[in-house]
Design an enzyme around this catalytic site. Structure first.
Site, PDB file in Angstrom:
ATOM      1  N   SER A 241      -3.560   4.632  -7.631  1.00  0.00           N
ATOM      2  CA  SER A 241      -4.852   5.574  -7.934  1.00  0.00           C
ATOM      3  C   SER A 241      -4.627   7.163  -8.229  1.00  0.00           C
ATOM      4  CB  SER A 241      -5.297   6.069  -6.271  1.00  0.00           C
ATOM      5  OG  SER A 241      -4.457   6.787  -5.599  1.00  0.00           O
ATOM      6  N   HIS A 271      -3.128  -1.743  -2.718  1.00  0.00           N
ATOM      7  CA  HIS A 271      -2.946  -0.439  -3.220  1.00  0.00           C
ATOM      8  C   HIS A 271      -3.818   0.164  -1.683  1.00  0.00           C
ATOM      9  CE1 HIS A 271      -2.776   4.131  -3.590  1.00  0.00           C
ATOM     10  NE2 HIS A 271      -3.242   3.518  -5.082  1.00  0.00           N
ATOM     11  N   HIS A 319       7.236  -0.611   2.580  1.00  0.00           N
ATOM     12  CA  HIS A 319       6.855   0.530   2.088  1.00  0.00           C
ATOM     13  C   HIS A 319       8.004   0.582   0.760  1.00  0.00           C
ATOM     14  CE1 HIS A 319       5.944   4.276  -0.083  1.00  0.00           C
ATOM     15  NE2 HIS A 319       4.331   3.974   0.710  1.00  0.00           N
ATOM     16  N   ARG A 328       2.964   9.331   7.832  1.00  0.00           N
ATOM     17  CA  ARG A 328       1.870   9.060   8.698  1.00  0.00           C
ATOM     18  C   ARG A 328       1.435   8.245  10.026  1.00  0.00           C
ATOM     19  NH1 ARG A 328       0.066   7.804   2.770  1.00  0.00           N
ATOM     20  NH2 ARG A 328       1.894   6.326   3.102  1.00  0.00           N
ATOM     21  N   ASP A 374      -0.559   2.554   6.851  1.00  0.00           N
ATOM     22  CA  ASP A 374      -1.867   0.935   7.231  1.00  0.00           C
ATOM     23  C   ASP A 374      -1.627   0.319   8.484  1.00  0.00           C
ATOM     24  OD1 ASP A 374      -2.980   1.237   4.698  1.00  0.00           O
ATOM     25  OD2 ASP A 374      -1.682   0.344   3.627  1.00  0.00           O
TER      26      ASP A 374
END
Length: 440
Positions: A241, A271, A319, A328, A374
């Site tokens: 993005s 993504h 990742h 995060r 996620d």
């Protein structure tokens, strides 16, 4: 001119000589080499993009303007009665690298209220789509519809375009886009899932709190919104993005063209779409354990091995860059431990976190056995009743706008060139492979 824009003007003017000197005096200094597997494998790890907004360290995780996530949360002014900073404070920080004062934050809050007024034609464009369109399509169309009023485009077409001052007009577009994307997202949510029963903006609320209000949520979801938008704001410039937004803007396309394209990349399963897929997997995992069965190390370990032995992956773990638990993830876990420690879904996610890294290391095929962002985010949304999975990527898109817009303002401020990598043919690669490398 606002104080934020005035400060940014000074920052850009001070920064430009650094870039000019690097190109002029050290432009031919070698900083990396490219291998065939990088060339074929999506340009992985090739150091060929520049951003000072954020940096992703394999061990530390993301740093925003040099600060870790805990440092960022600690340093920025908090929303009234909240443990979290306002999105407006974070926007100022991303743009300038300076911790804003409360007075400076208040100015941005007031400015965003004016900038955040969405033209009716944007909502008309979204309503013209089939109602069963994916909400990411609606968000992309809504952002693209704003292009009609682009200040950058007007400046380019004025005949007075100047490469050194065009960033000021990109700043206007970027600020307007950031201010408007949350109300657009809230409109989409109410339109698609709540019978188009819209909730008006509350002018007394900051960015995150107003988004919570407009989708019909109450405290502490205002903190969920603030945390979520900040955590998802930026992740270096090489992710799909951010890179897409940078690439399109490098052609001197305005912010709306650029970020609409970036959103289309974010919608990909590899993504931004991953968060809803992870939640779906966790809920299936819960079903396999059995209704009402408390997750334990023993039954979760067995279920994970069953998953791996069936040739499947453990979603939310691993990742491309990180080699430790995603900070995060940790931030969201801390929120859950405070606000929803006994939620069955969170308890399962927490047990998976305890067990999965060891199982994955023993399995031996995962480069990084640790959870990413996620693995946690969907659980929080589900707990607070935002259970429309396909909307989760829209939430991601609202947050990611902050980093993408800050980056392209600086891209124009420093006069970065149009991006144009050089391609090679497969035959060339085969020739260089046989020769042991390309002869320079």
């Amino acid at each position: 001119m606002s104080k934020l824009k005035e400060k940014l003007t000074q920052k850009i003017q001070e920064f430009r000589p650094r870039t000019t000197r690097l190109v002029k005096e050290f432009g031919k200094v070698l900083i990396d080499q490219v291998t065939i597997d990088q060339c074929i494998g999506g340009a992985r790890d090739i150091r060929s993009l520049v951003t000072d907004i954020s940096y992703l360290d394999p061990q530390e995780g993301i740093r925003f303007r040099g600060k870790t996530i805990p440092e960022t949360f600690e340093a920025l002014p908090k929303a009234a009665g909240s443990d979290y900073p306002t999105v407006e404070a974070f926007w100022s920080f991303l743009l300038t690298g300076d911790i804003p004062t409360q007075a400076e934050v208040d100015e941005v809050v007031a400015e965003f209220k004016e900038r955040g007024k969405v033209p009716a034609y944007v909502f008309d464009a979204i309503r013209a789509l089939p109602k069963d369109s994916h909400p990411m399509v609606m968000l992309s169309v809504g952002i693209l519809a704003l292009q009609k009023d682009s200040e950058f485009c007007k400046f380019y077409n004025s005949g007075k375009f100047n490469k050194m001052t065009c960033w000021e007009y990109m700043y206007e577009d970027a600020s307007n886009l950031v201010a408007r994307i949350a109300p657009i997202a809230a409109f989409i949510y109410r339109y698609k899932y709540k019978n188009d029963e819209q909730i008006a903006v509350d002018p007394s609320l900051d960015y995150g709190a107003n988004f919570a209000h407009q989708i019909g949520q109450v405290k502490p979801y205002d903190d969920v919104a603030r945390m979520y938008f900040i955590l998802h704001s930026d992740h270096e410039s090489g992710n799909v993005s951010a890179h897409t937004t940078h690439l399109v803007a490098s052609a001197l396309s305005d912010a709306y063209y650029a970020y609409s394209a970036g959103l289309n990349g974010l919608a990909g399963p590899l993504h931004g779409l991953a968060n809803q897929e992870v939640l779906g997997w966790i809920m299936e995992f819960q079903k396999k354990l059995g209704e009402g069965v408390e997750p334990t190390k023993e039954n979760v370990t067995k279920a994970l091995w069953d998953t791996l032995n069936a040739g499947q992956v453990v979603p939310g773990y691993g990742h491309a860059v990180l080699r430790k638990t995603d900070p995060r993830y940790t931030s969201q876990r801390e929120f859950c431990l405070k606000h929803l420690p006994n939620d069955p879904l969170f308890k399962l996610v927490s047990m998976i976190f305890e067990v999965a890294p060891g199982v994955l290391m023993e399995h031996g095929k995962a480069k990084n056995p640790w959870p990413n962002v996620d693995a946690q985010s969907g659980v929080i949304q589900w707990y607070y009743g935002v259970r429309e999975w396909d909307f989760y990527t829209v939430l991601f898109g609202v947050g990611r706008a902050l980093g993408c817009m800050a980056n392209i303002v600086w891209d124009r401020g420093l006069g970065y060139a149009i991006e144009r990598p050089k391609s090679v043919t497969t035959a060339m690669l085969e020739k260089w492979a046989e020769e042991g490398g390309r002869k320079f």
